[in-house]
Design a protein around this motif. Structure first.
Motif, PDB file in Angstrom:
ATOM      1  N   GLU A 410       0.835  -1.213   0.000  1.00  0.00           N
ATOM      2  CA  GLU A 410       0.000   0.000   0.000  1.00  0.00           C
ATOM      3  C   GLU A 410       0.865   1.256   0.000  1.00  0.00           C
ATOM      4  N   ASN A 413       2.591   1.588  -3.489  1.00  0.00           N
ATOM      5  CA  ASN A 413       1.682   2.111  -4.514  1.00  0.00           C
ATOM      6  C   ASN A 413       1.492   3.614  -4.360  1.00  0.00           C
ATOM      7  N   THR A 414       1.478   4.091  -3.125  1.00  0.00           N
ATOM      8  CA  THR A 414       1.403   5.537  -2.884  1.00  0.00           C
ATOM      9  C   THR A 414       2.653   6.224  -3.430  1.00  0.00           C
ATOM     10  N   TYR A 415       3.815   5.586  -3.212  1.00  0.00           N
ATOM     11  CA  TYR A 415       5.080   6.117  -3.737  1.00  0.00           C
ATOM     12  C   TYR A 415       5.043   6.164  -5.271  1.00  0.00           C
ATOM     13  N   LEU A 416       4.474   5.111  -5.882  1.00  0.00           N
ATOM     14  CA  LEU A 416       4.377   5.081  -7.347  1.00  0.00           C
ATOM     15  C   LEU A 416       3.442   6.168  -7.874  1.00  0.00           C
ATOM     16  N   ASN A 417       2.413   6.498  -7.110  1.00  0.00           N
ATOM     17  CA  ASN A 417       1.521   7.570  -7.539  1.00  0.00           C
ATOM     18  C   ASN A 417       2.242   8.922  -7.541  1.00  0.00           C
ATOM     19  N   ARG A 418       3.161   9.089  -6.571  1.00  0.00           N
ATOM     20  CA  ARG A 418       3.928  10.342  -6.513  1.00  0.00           C
ATOM     21  C   ARG A 418       5.073  10.362  -7.524  1.00  0.00           C
ATOM     22  N   HIS A 419       5.629   9.163  -7.791  1.00  0.00           N
ATOM     23  CA  HIS A 419       6.752   9.046  -8.732  1.00  0.00           C
ATOM     24  C   HIS A 419       6.389   7.995  -9.781  1.00  0.00           C
ATOM     25  N   PRO A 420       5.516   8.333 -10.700  1.00  0.00           N
ATOM     26  CA  PRO A 420       4.985   7.321 -11.629  1.00  0.00           C
ATOM     27  C   PRO A 420       6.048   6.781 -12.591  1.00  0.00           C
ATOM     28  N   LYS A 423       3.866   3.604 -18.265  1.00  0.00           N
ATOM     29  CA  LYS A 423       3.004   2.436 -18.424  1.00  0.00           C
ATOM     30  C   LYS A 423       3.228   1.796 -19.798  1.00  0.00           C
TER      31      LYS A 423
END
Length: 437
Positions: A410, A413-420, A423
């Motif tokens: 969890e 995934n938050t880190y990925l939202n900030r540093h995408p 895709k």
């Protein structure tokens, strides 16, 4: 330099039998300086240890000395420094590193050779040519199979091509268009420069300069006369059925209508290459039943339809939404495994060297580069799988920077939202024929 090269190209187009006998003058100081600025920075130095930055410090003096030595024929290319790069299969690939000075001269010769021979090369050749790339070669294979009566593929592999080019034959190929003795002499010196590996010198009796800028154009010249013209002028006229070839440097596939013709063509190909010092890898070379009837025929025989690899892509018999035959594609298994292994080793190496903020852009670039190459029609599942695995590996190694875990899923995934991360995306549409139906 480009203006003079354009004039040479125009002459080559106008007269297909024209031989150029005054080319060495193009390797003057101004033109060689242009070549120097085109060299990529940050590359390893050759046997003399001179870097691009060090050579640049007294560039005018170095180039004047180089041109003077070329005029008196005292310039001799230095041996190539060979290093071995590990491959995914456990073997090692030899990589040659020429000196900066030799790179400059090779760049100049390459431009001259391209200006002359590019007009002669056939459309079936795609490797290391201006305005041509591997995705165009893959598209040509797709169109050939979809539009022509193709039932069999000759999946051929030349064993150690760059190491086995015969010098005498190569020079004879170059002399089809060049009669400048000084240019020929310079080419021979590059071919005979030799190799230094772990401080030991080895003479080069055959093969092209490994890692040299000149190797790709020399390979195209060699295979133009040895393979391409022979296939177009001799073999295609010999058989009364459809045949087509797509070549990317030394990697090529041949599409054939009838199996008997494919068998005979393969035997002819083996003999042809042997004449010029080349050999097919019998373990990797095969004839594959492939095409719109291959799936039905394989069912009758109780086996799976064939597939073949070309430029890192596995081609297989597939069907579209309406049931029509189409060429399916996916990342070749060996390439996928090698890329995942490379990603795993890189993440393991960088996780503790610096903060994620410093190496995250490199991870982004690696993913984007993978998608830009393998992101083609039919391979979305393949690149999505690679993305998923890369994310899992990133999570794994970021959690191993210390004894205490940094993230749960969890938090990650938050880190990925900030540093995408980029895709998966299809960059190359090769199903244009299919869409037009």
């Amino acid at each position: 330099m480009q203006t003079k090269l354009n004039l040479i190209t125009k002459m080559a187009v106008t007269d297909s039998k024209c031989k150029f006998n005054n080319l060495i003058y193009l390797l003057n100081k101004n033109n060689l300086q242009e070549c120097f600025w085109e060299l990529k920075k940050g590359k390893a130095s050759g046997v003399d240890g001179v870097t691009l930055e060090a050579y640049e410090e007294n560039l005018d003096t170095h180039l004047e000395d180089l041109v003077a030595r070329m005029k008196t024929f005292s310039y001799r290319p230095k041996p190539v420094k060979r290093v071995l790069i590990p491959k995914a299969n456990g073997k090692k690939r030899p990589l040659g590193i020429p000196s900066v000075e030799d790179k400059i001269v090779q760049m100049g010769i390459t431009k001259i050779l391209q200006a002359i021979f590019e007009v002669d090369f056939l459309d079936l050749s795609y490797g290391f040519r201006p305005k041509r790339n591997c995705h165009q070669a893959l598209d040509a294979v797709d169109k050939m199979i979809m539009k022509s009566p193709v039932n069999h593929i000759i999946d051929a592999d030349i064993k150690g091509f760059f190491d086995n080019v015969e010098h005498d034959w190569l020079i004879r190929c170059v002399e089809q268009r060049i009669s400048d003795k000084n240019m020929i002499r310079l080419l021979k010196r590059f071919l005979k420069a030799g190799i230094i590996e772990e401080g030991k010198y080895t003479s080069s009796e055959k093969g092209t300069p490994q890692g040299g800028l000149i190797s790709p154009v020399l390979a195209n010249i060699y295979l133009h006369y040895v393979l391409d013209l022979w296939f177009e002028k001799v073999e295609k006229r010999k058989f009364g059925c459809y045949m087509g070839m797509v070549r990317y440097c030394d990697d090529f596939v041949i599409c054939v209508q009838h199996k008997e013709s494919a068998n005979q063509l393969l035997q002819d190909l083996i003999k042809r290459l042997e004449k010029f010092g080349l050999e097919l890898s019998l373990e990797k070379t095969r004839i594959v039943e492939f095409g719109r009837y291959a799936k039905e025929n394989s069912k009758k025989k109780g086996c799976k339809p064939g597939s073949f690899d070309f430029l890192g892509i596995t081609h297989f018999c597939d069907k579209g939404r309406k049931g029509y035959f189409k060429v399916g594609r996916k990342t070749a298994r060996k390439k996928y495994s090698a890329k995942i292994k490379e990603m795993n080793q890189w993440l393991k190496a960088v996780r503790n060297t610096s903060s994620p903020e410093s190496w995250w852009p490199v991870l982004v670039a690696k993913l984007r580069g993978h998608f830009q190459y393998y992101g083609m029609s039919g391979n979305f599942v393949g690149i999505k799988r690679f993305y998923t695995q890369a994310v899992r590996l990133t999570f794994k190694w970021m959690n191993r920077r210390s004894q205490k875990k940094s993230f749960n899923w969890e938090q990650f995934n938050t880190y990925l939202n900030r540093h995408p991360l980029p895709k998966p995306k299809i960059y190359h549409n090769l199903y244009t024929l299919w869409q037009s139906k």
